[in-house]
Design an enzyme around this catalytic site. Structure first.
Site, PDB file in Angstrom:
ATOM      1  N   ASP A  47       5.243  29.763 -10.837  1.00 33.92           N
ATOM      2  CA  ASP A  47       6.473  29.026 -11.145  1.00 33.92           C
ATOM      3  C   ASP A  47       6.616  27.826 -10.210  1.00 33.92           C
ATOM      4  OD1 ASP A  47       7.191  30.344  -8.825  1.00 33.92           O
ATOM      5  OD2 ASP A  47       9.078  31.145  -9.581  1.00 33.92           O
ATOM      6  N   SER A  48       5.653  27.680  -9.277  1.00 32.86           N
ATOM      7  CA  SER A  48       5.559  26.444  -8.490  1.00 32.86           C
ATOM      8  C   SER A  48       5.402  25.242  -9.416  1.00 32.86           C
ATOM      9  CB  SER A  48       4.371  26.525  -7.520  1.00 32.86           C
ATOM     10  OG  SER A  48       3.197  26.936  -8.191  1.00 32.86           O
ATOM     11  N   ASP A  86       3.462  34.017 -13.810  1.00 36.05           N
ATOM     12  CA  ASP A  86       4.495  34.245 -12.798  1.00 36.05           C
ATOM     13  C   ASP A  86       5.846  34.377 -13.481  1.00 36.05           C
ATOM     14  OD1 ASP A  86       5.413  34.477 -10.237  1.00 36.05           O
ATOM     15  OD2 ASP A  86       5.140  32.367  -9.697  1.00 36.05           O
ATOM     16  N   LYS A 116       3.294  38.395 -12.291  1.00 40.90           N
ATOM     17  CA  LYS A 116       3.699  38.517 -10.887  1.00 40.90           C
ATOM     18  C   LYS A 116       5.231  38.536 -10.810  1.00 40.90           C
ATOM     19  CE  LYS A 116       3.341  34.998  -7.806  1.00 40.90           C
ATOM     20  NZ  LYS A 116       4.757  34.807  -7.413  1.00 40.90           N
ATOM     21  N   GLU A 118       8.445  38.680  -7.815  1.00 38.42           N
ATOM     22  CA  GLU A 118       8.767  38.549  -6.394  1.00 38.42           C
ATOM     23  C   GLU A 118       9.658  39.707  -5.925  1.00 38.42           C
ATOM     24  OE1 GLU A 118      10.443  34.715  -5.490  1.00 38.42           O
ATOM     25  OE2 GLU A 118       8.696  33.637  -6.269  1.00 38.42           O
ATOM     26  N   GLU A 185       3.370  35.819   1.375  1.00 37.60           N
ATOM     27  CA  GLU A 185       3.580  34.382   1.581  1.00 37.60           C
ATOM     28  C   GLU A 185       4.347  34.131   2.875  1.00 37.60           C
ATOM     29  OE1 GLU A 185       4.970  32.227  -1.837  1.00 37.60           O
ATOM     30  OE2 GLU A 185       5.366  30.411  -0.681  1.00 37.60           O
TER      31      GLU A 185
HETATM   32  O1  KIV Z   1       4.412  29.974  -7.786  1.00 38.37           O
HETATM   33  C1  KIV Z   1       3.364  30.026  -7.130  1.00 38.37           C
HETATM   34  O2  KIV Z   1       2.496  29.153  -7.219  1.00 38.37           O
HETATM   35  C2  KIV Z   1       3.193  31.164  -6.246  1.00 38.37           C
HETATM   36  C3  KIV Z   1       2.016  31.163  -5.327  1.00 38.37           C
HETATM   37  C4  KIV Z   1       2.180  30.152  -4.284  1.00 38.37           C
HETATM   38  C5  KIV Z   1       1.723  32.503  -4.789  1.00 38.37           C
HETATM   39  O3  KIV Z   1       3.987  32.055  -6.255  1.00 38.37           O
END
Ligand code: KIV
Length: 278
Positions: A47-48, A86, A116, A118, A185
């Site tokens: 989600d970056s 994510d 993924k 969090e 992280e």
């Molecule tokens: O959103 C993302 O890119 C991440 C990674 C940095 C682990 O969560």
């Protein structure tokens, strides 16, 4: 491990055999194909993307539809890498049914093999439900960016005894619940070392030092393309930001000096046809 499909089982096998797992983010088809050709083990549609692709100031604005759109594009370019989607802010924070439906969209529509989520104990029922739905889950502890407003900024986590103990306990809880690997992280190296030694599942570090079982970086960071912030933990493997600026300046120069396009870049019409046009 080369030229072979990296699967959910490859994660634990890698840890047992001492193979350090490589993971990079990707958000589009072209980049995903390049990473897959370069034999990265795993690709995360993080989600970056909210920050590096969409220009938001945090990941909190990213929606499920944004994530599915980009995951679809990435999955078209991936053959061997293990693809993880994510789950964005609020997609797994309400009821279990919505969480499972959202996780399912990553697999069914996006073509991902895993998702993924969090945080630890706070989301454990949601993690269990997703795994029960036969969707592998990658955990994520430490600086979980979706909690930025609770943390009061992007700060290293697990620095006090209490915080470090919570991290270690959460890591164990996530392993017991069946996650196949765990992103750590921005945690002190000694804490991630301890967690990596304690767990059977592999840890994937980002700003978590040298002793994790794998490492993940945001692709725009490691290629030197995202210049808004420059975290201490990033190693730049290229300066593509500078290369792009140089290339665009050369393009401008060529246009102004009539150097491009040349005859070899142009399509010609047969003279007999051309004459009839005058
Ligand atoms: O959103 C993302 O890119 C991440 C990674 C940095 C682990 O969560």
């Amino acid at each position: 491990m080369k030229n072979k499909k990296f699967t959910v089982e490859s994660f634990s096998k890698s840890k047992r055999e001492g193979h350090i797992i490589s993971m990079l983010t990707a958000y589009d088809y072209t980049t995903a194909k390049l990473l897959d050709d370069a034999e990265v083990d795993s690709i995360l549609v993080g989600d970056s993307l909210g920050m590096v692709m969409l220009g938001y100031d945090s990941t909190l604005h990213v929606t499920m539809d944004d994530m599915i759109h980009h995951t679809k594009a990435v999955s078209r370019g991936v053959h061997n890498a293990f693809l993880i989607g994510d789950m964005p802010f609020l997609s797994y924070h309400t009821d279990i049914k919505t969480t499972v439906e959202n996780a399912g969209r990553f697999v069914q529509e996006g073509g991902a093999q895993a998702v993924k989520l969090e945080r630890g104990r706070e989301v454990i029922d949601h993690v269990k439900a997703v795994i029960n739905a036969q969707i592998p889950v990658l955990g994520h502890l430490g600086l979980t960016p979706q909690s930025v407003n609770m943390f009061g900024g992007y700060k290293v986590q697990g620095r006090t005894e209490e915080d470090a103990k919570k991290l270690i306990d959460d890591a164990q809880i996530l392993q017991d619940c069946g996650v196949f690997a765990l992103v750590l992280e921005c945690v002190p190296e000694s804490v991630s070392k301890l967690i990596s030694e304690k767990l059977e599942i592999p840890t994937i570090g980002i700003g978590a030092g040298r002793y994790c079982d794998g490492q993940v970086l945001v692709i725009q960071d490691m290629l030197g393309m995202y210049r808004d912030i420059s975290p201490k933990f990033v190693k730049k493997y290229a300066e593509m930001g500078n290369d792009i600026i140089k290339a665009v300046r050369s393009f401008n120069y060529d246009l102004n000096n009539k150097v491009f396009p040349e005859e070899k870049h142009s399509f010609q019409l047969d003279d007999s046809v051309l004459r009839k046009l005058y």
